[in-house]
Design an enzyme around this catalytic site. Structure first.
Site, PDB file in Angstrom:
ATOM      1  N   CYS A  75       0.864  -1.179   0.000  1.00  0.00           N
ATOM      2  CA  CYS A  75       0.000   0.000   0.000  1.00  0.00           C
ATOM      3  C   CYS A  75       0.899   1.226   0.000  1.00  0.00           C
ATOM      4  O   CYS A  75       1.734   1.389   0.893  1.00  0.00           O
ATOM      5  CB  CYS A  75      -0.910  -0.010   1.220  1.00  0.00           C
ATOM      6  N   HIS A 168      -3.829  -3.143 -10.716  1.00  0.00           N
ATOM      7  CA  HIS A 168      -4.594  -1.926 -10.967  1.00  0.00           C
ATOM      8  C   HIS A 168      -5.158  -1.931 -12.384  1.00  0.00           C
ATOM      9  O   HIS A 168      -4.493  -2.345 -13.334  1.00  0.00           O
ATOM     10  CB  HIS A 168      -3.714  -0.689 -10.785  1.00  0.00           C
ATOM     11  N   GLU A 217     -10.630   0.818  -4.039  1.00  0.00           N
ATOM     12  CA  GLU A 217      -9.543  -0.065  -3.641  1.00  0.00           C
ATOM     13  C   GLU A 217     -10.049  -1.462  -3.328  1.00  0.00           C
ATOM     14  O   GLU A 217     -11.047  -1.629  -2.611  1.00  0.00           O
ATOM     15  CB  GLU A 217      -8.801   0.507  -2.424  1.00  0.00           C
ATOM     16  N   CYS A 226      -4.771   6.636  -2.886  1.00  0.00           N
ATOM     17  CA  CYS A 226      -4.140   5.326  -3.102  1.00  0.00           C
ATOM     18  C   CYS A 226      -2.797   5.577  -3.772  1.00  0.00           C
ATOM     19  O   CYS A 226      -2.749   6.009  -4.931  1.00  0.00           O
ATOM     20  CB  CYS A 226      -5.017   4.431  -3.967  1.00  0.00           C
TER      21      CYS A 226
END
Length: 282
Positions: A75, A168, A217, A226
């Site tokens: 993260c 992603h 997310e 993010c």
């Protein structure tokens, strides 16, 4: 057993930080993390981050439980919060925290550096661009996923996929404010094209050096920021010829400066991490 914690946030992406250096595994379960993250009956956060002993020559190890109990690989906002937390711990113990840390994560080695102005710059490593690395079935495993169609919510979206150690899916839109994120975010996250689920970013290109972003997310839902998503989105924008290699990415919680270095091909993220409060959880 009472457990001490400190809450930090990076641009509103908030985390409960736990000093877990006394053992190699997190001191609470994923189910307990869900309770802690509950914003009505718990402490309230997007996730719980544990500072564990280092591995393979690193200074520390980072583990995270999301607010739904799942465990992501890494993260970006969280690693900045962890760096600030570690620096605060070391300052209290030795009076002299180190400016740079080597952090072991499930996404590999990550190196945050504390800047003199209070910002934190993180070497996020190399982006992974092949479908098999993300992973996604939108293309053959050895191919890139750049500007390919994806059917979600009865609509065809042109998407680009990037892994920053976590997956992603980036879509460029005219106006991020008009995206019904709460409705379509879960459909992106759980789309069958993404066997490990996906983080979904929607990007509005204001200028080649300025992007606006909203994010759903994986495991946390709508968040204010993010870091890995901002990095992945800059990569996607460069791959699609929409931005410079260095740009400000404006998130609902504030801006991050992202650079995709031509020299070493690494992504560098610079942004804040702020302490909110400390307490004890039972």
């Amino acid at each position: 057993m009472a457990i001490a914690f400190t809450k930090y946030h990076g641009l509103g992406n908030d985390f409960i930080l736990v000093d877990n250096r006394q053992q190699a595994e997190p001191c609470i379960t994923p189910e307990q993390a869900v309770d802690w993250c509950d914003r009505h009956f718990g402490i309230g956060a997007d996730g719980v981050i544990f500072a564990l002993p280092g591995q393979d020559g690193t200074d520390y190890t980072m583990r995270i439980f999301n607010s739904d109990g799942s465990e992501p690989e890494m993260c970006g906002n969280g690693i900045r919060c962890l760096a600030r937390f570690i620096a605060d711990l070391e300052a209290a113990e030795t009076g002299s925290p180190r400016p740079v840390y080597k952090i072991h994560t499930l996404a590999g080695l990550i190196t945050p550096r504390l800047e003199a102005d209070g910002q934190i710059t993180v070497d996020m490593g190399l982006p992974r661009l092949l479908a098999g690395e993300i992973p996604t079935t939108l293309a053959a495993p050895e191919e890139k996923v750049v500007n390919l169609p994806l059917e979600v919510a009865g609509q065809t979206w042109q998407v680009t996929c990037v892994s920053m150690g976590n997956p992603h899916c980036i879509t460029f839109v005219e106006d991020v404010a008009t995206i019904p994120l709460a409705a379509i975010g879960p459909q992106f996250e759980h789309h069958p094209a993404f066997p490990k689920r996906i983080n979904a970013e929607f990007i509005q290109v204001v200028r080649p050096d300025y992007l606006k972003m909203r994010v759903w997310e994986r495991g946390a839902g709508i968040t204010l920021a993010c870091g890995t998503g901002a990095c992945a989105s800059l990569v996607a924008a460069v791959l699609n010829g929409k931005s410079d290699r260095r740009a400000t990415v404006e998130l609902p919680g504030g801006p991050l400066l992202i650079e995709w270095s031509e020299a070493d091909r690494h992504l560098y993220m610079t942004g804040p991490a702020q302490k909110v409060f400390s307490g004890t959880a039972l």
